[in-house]
Design an enzyme around this catalytic site. Structure first.
Site, mmCIF file in Angstrom:
data_model
loop_
_atom_site.group_PDB
_atom_site.id
_atom_site.type_symbol
_atom_site.label_atom_id
_atom_site.label_comp_id
_atom_site.label_asym_id
_atom_site.label_seq_id
_atom_site.Cartn_x
_atom_site.Cartn_y
_atom_site.Cartn_z
ATOM 1 N N GLY A 374 0.827 -1.202 0.000
ATOM 2 C CA GLY A 374 0.000 0.000 0.000
ATOM 3 C C GLY A 374 0.855 1.242 0.000
ATOM 4 N N PRO A 375 0.232 2.394 -0.150
ATOM 5 C CA PRO A 375 0.978 3.653 -0.199
ATOM 6 C C PRO A 375 1.648 3.963 1.131
ATOM 7 C CG PRO A 375 -1.391 4.068 -0.112
ATOM 8 C CD PRO A 375 -1.226 2.594 -0.310
ATOM 9 N N GLY A 377 2.668 5.710 4.548
ATOM 10 C CA GLY A 377 1.835 6.364 5.552
ATOM 11 C C GLY A 377 0.521 5.666 5.806
ATOM 12 N N GLY A 378 0.343 4.481 5.219
ATOM 13 C CA GLY A 378 -0.931 3.782 5.396
ATOM 14 C C GLY A 378 -1.068 3.070 6.725
ATOM 15 N N GLY A 379 0.055 2.801 7.410
ATOM 16 C CA GLY A 379 -0.014 2.136 8.712
ATOM 17 C C GLY A 379 0.694 0.792 8.749
ATOM 18 N N LYS A 380 1.429 0.454 7.694
ATOM 19 C CA LYS A 380 2.089 -0.860 7.626
ATOM 20 C C LYS A 380 3.139 -1.010 8.727
ATOM 21 C CE LYS A 380 3.458 -0.238 3.377
ATOM 22 N NZ LYS A 380 2.912 1.116 3.204
ATOM 23 N N GLU A 504 10.560 -4.177 4.367
ATOM 24 C CA GLU A 504 11.162 -3.612 3.156
ATOM 25 C C GLU A 504 12.665 -3.919 3.113
ATOM 26 O OE1 GLU A 504 9.582 0.264 1.907
ATOM 27 O OE2 GLU A 504 8.665 0.376 3.881
#
Length: 579
Positions: A374-375, A377-380, A504
């Site tokens: 996901g983009p 800042g999404g909360g990952k 990542e």
């Protein structure tokens, strides 16, 4: 008004409770006090010898017994004084060491959220600078204060017996001095508290700047950092000048009082001697006892000044010690092998009005790979932090084999997790130190070479001058990004984790390093439940389940092919990256 109240909330009771909590040795204290009593007692005999010599002096009055007695008193005073100072210093050093141990243990047991809001340099300042202030009080000022009190009390008792009128004249100076010094001491406390706070902030700021020296250089930020550092230095200077002003007032004030008392005693005593109501020997003895009072009293001012500074220094130490800590051993030791991990309706926010995760739910079967995409800042990353138990979800729960994760000890849970991040953390030391970090077991060279081979790190390590004993530098700066990642993967192999968390792990690598690290990760993931955060979809196309997270919510879930068909934004990401 509230802020002012908060600033004055730290009491003397709390200060002394903190000192007592260090559990000073009663044996050392008693021995030190006894030695101080003997020292003072010996010192109190000397003026009496002097009085008798002067009042009844004649060549025939000098005898070897008298001379031997005087020499013996001097020797006894010197030996016991040294012994007393050593014991009280020993007590002070042990108390400070105990306080530092408590503070260090507490610091490492604080939750991650505390470190998010506190500069590491500030905590270093509390550990080093603030405890030094306390050490100076206990190890230096306190011994002088204790021996001084005994000397003053003993001298006053003898002076009252010798001549109570002259003693009352001496005591007039005490309340006068106290009335003037007391408010100055309170002012010194406020200055000291501000000084300690400013010192901590300055230490935190320069520590951060020095740790990111490459960023400073690459950003041409030297001028800015010089200005910020200079501003901090000048703020410290202002506190130092204010402290110097107080000291400049107290010193001359005490000298004025002392000289006034001496002149008054000599003048009044001279009149008494001339009138025949006081012997010359008694006046000399009185003056000697006066010096035995004056010398300690001047150190009392230093002691009370240091006491105020120490109270200011311990205020922030107490705040750290009072903070709720993370008990990593609270809960059950559970083997999570072969157990299903389920997240049920997780909600989380750092601030009440800014939700980060909303209604996050998923299931992970043993040995599966579950990816979070996901983009930015999404909360990952926040979800990863909750899985690592750095934070507790505001509501919802994570279960392992049907058992709530909160019932499993943090130590047990984390010991079964292997974590590889985008910027693999490394400590200064050797490659061997970094491989074995956090593991109690001793590993042979063969075992270490085996895991480095699985991580494709053995080839480059073998070419280094000292191989496994090669120093990596602060944060591993002597190694490339790909080399650091492979050592991190080898470290994970050495832990033999049940769960892998890959944040990542290849995002910052070049294509050649990425290919090698991907092969190493494939080896590591085999047979293990794996959670992956990835911006590069090529690393997760074979995941068993992909969760697409936007604005803290799961907006899509499924395999790569399922999401390409059903989720427009994921399909866009896939088209941009994979074609």
């Amino acid at each position: 008004m509230k802020k002012k109240k908060a600033e004055s909330s730290y009491s003397w009771k709390q200060f002394f409770q903190l000192l007592v909590s260090t559990r000073p040795s009663k044996t050392v204290i008693i021995a030190g006090f006894l030695a101080s009593l003997i020292t003072t007692g010996a010192g109190l005999l000397i003026p009496l010898f002097t009085k008798n010599l002067i009042d009844g002096f004649s060549p025939s009055s000098l005898s070897w017994q008298l001379i031997t007695a005087i020499v013996a008193v001097f020797v006894l005073q010197a030996v016991t004084n040294g012994f007393a100072i050593f014991l009280l210093n020993l007590m002070g050093q042990r108390m400070v060491a105990s306080m530092r141990e408590k503070l260090w243990k507490k610091t490492l047991n604080l939750p991650v959220s505390y470190f998010d809001n506190t500069k590491s340099g500030e905590m270093v300042s509390r550990m080093v600078n603030d405890t030094v202030v306390i050490k100076e009080l206990i190890a230096d000022s306190l011994p002088q204060f204790v021996t001084g009190i005994i000397s003053v009390v003993g001298s006053l008792i003898i002076l009252f017996i010798m001549d109570w009128k002259m003693t009352l004249l001496l005591l007039v100076a005490v309340p006068v001095t106290a009335v003037i010094v007391a408010p100055l001491g309170q002012k010194m406390f406020k200055i000291s508290r501000g000084m300690q706070k400013e010192t901590a902030e300055f230490t935190g700021s320069i520590s951060q700047t020095l740790s990111e020296a490459r960023l400073v250089k690459s950003s041409n930020a030297e001028t800015k950092e010089i200005q910020d550092g200079t501003a901090g230095i000048h703020r410290l200077l202002r506190f130092g000048v204010r402290e110097a002003k107080i000291t400049a007032i107290i010193g001359p004030l005490m000298l004025f009082v002392v000289m006034g008392v001496i002149v008054g005693i000599i003048g009044y005593g001279g009149i008494r001697v001339a009138a025949g109501t006081l012997s010359t020997g008694t006046l000399i003895a009185f003056l000697l006892y006066l010096f035995q009072i004056i010398m300690p009293v001047t150190t009392f001012v230093t002691f009370f000044t240091q006491l105020q500074k120490s109270k200011g220094a311990t205020e922030r130490i107490s705040e750290i010690l009072d903070h709720e800590e993370e008990n990593i051993y609270d809960g059950e030791n559970v083997d999570i092998s072969g157990k299903k991990i389920t997240a049920n309706n997780l909600f989380f926010s750092y601030n009440e009005d800014e939700p980060i995760l909303q209604d996050i739910s998923f299931d992970t079967n043993p040995g599966e790979v579950i990816a979070f995409a996901g983009p930015s800042g999404g909360g990952k990353s926040t979800l990863f932090a909750i899985l690592e138990r750095y934070y507790q979800a505001k509501s919802g729960d994570i279960t392992v084999g049907g058992q709530s994760l909160s019932e499993i000890s943090i130590h047990s849970w984390r010991s079964q997790i292997g974590y590889v991040s985008q910027e693999s953390a490394m400590l200064s030391g050797t490659i061997r130190d970094n491989l074995c970090y956090g593991l109690d077991k001793e590993f042979s060279d063969d075992e270490l070479w085996a895991v480095t081979k699985l991580a494709y790190a053995d080839t480059f390590i073998a070419k280094l001058p000292n191989q496994l004993d090669t120093e990596v530098g602060e944060r591993g700066v002597k190694l490339s990004g790909g080399q650091r990642q492979r050592i991190a993967i080898a470290r994970a192999f050495l832990r033999n984790p049940k769960i892998l968390m890959l944040d990542e792990a290849t995002a910052s690598l070049d294509s050649q390093s990425e290919r090698i690290v991907q092969q190493a990760l494939a080896n590591l993931m085999e047979g293990r439940t794996t959670f992956v955060i990835a911006h590069r979809l090529s690393t997760i196309v074979n995941a068993n389940q992909i969760l697409f997270i936007e604005h803290g919510e799961i907006t899509g879930r499924g395999t790569h092919s399922e999401l390409v068909a059903s989720h427009p934004l994921y399909a866009t990401f896939a088209e941009q990256q994979l074609t």
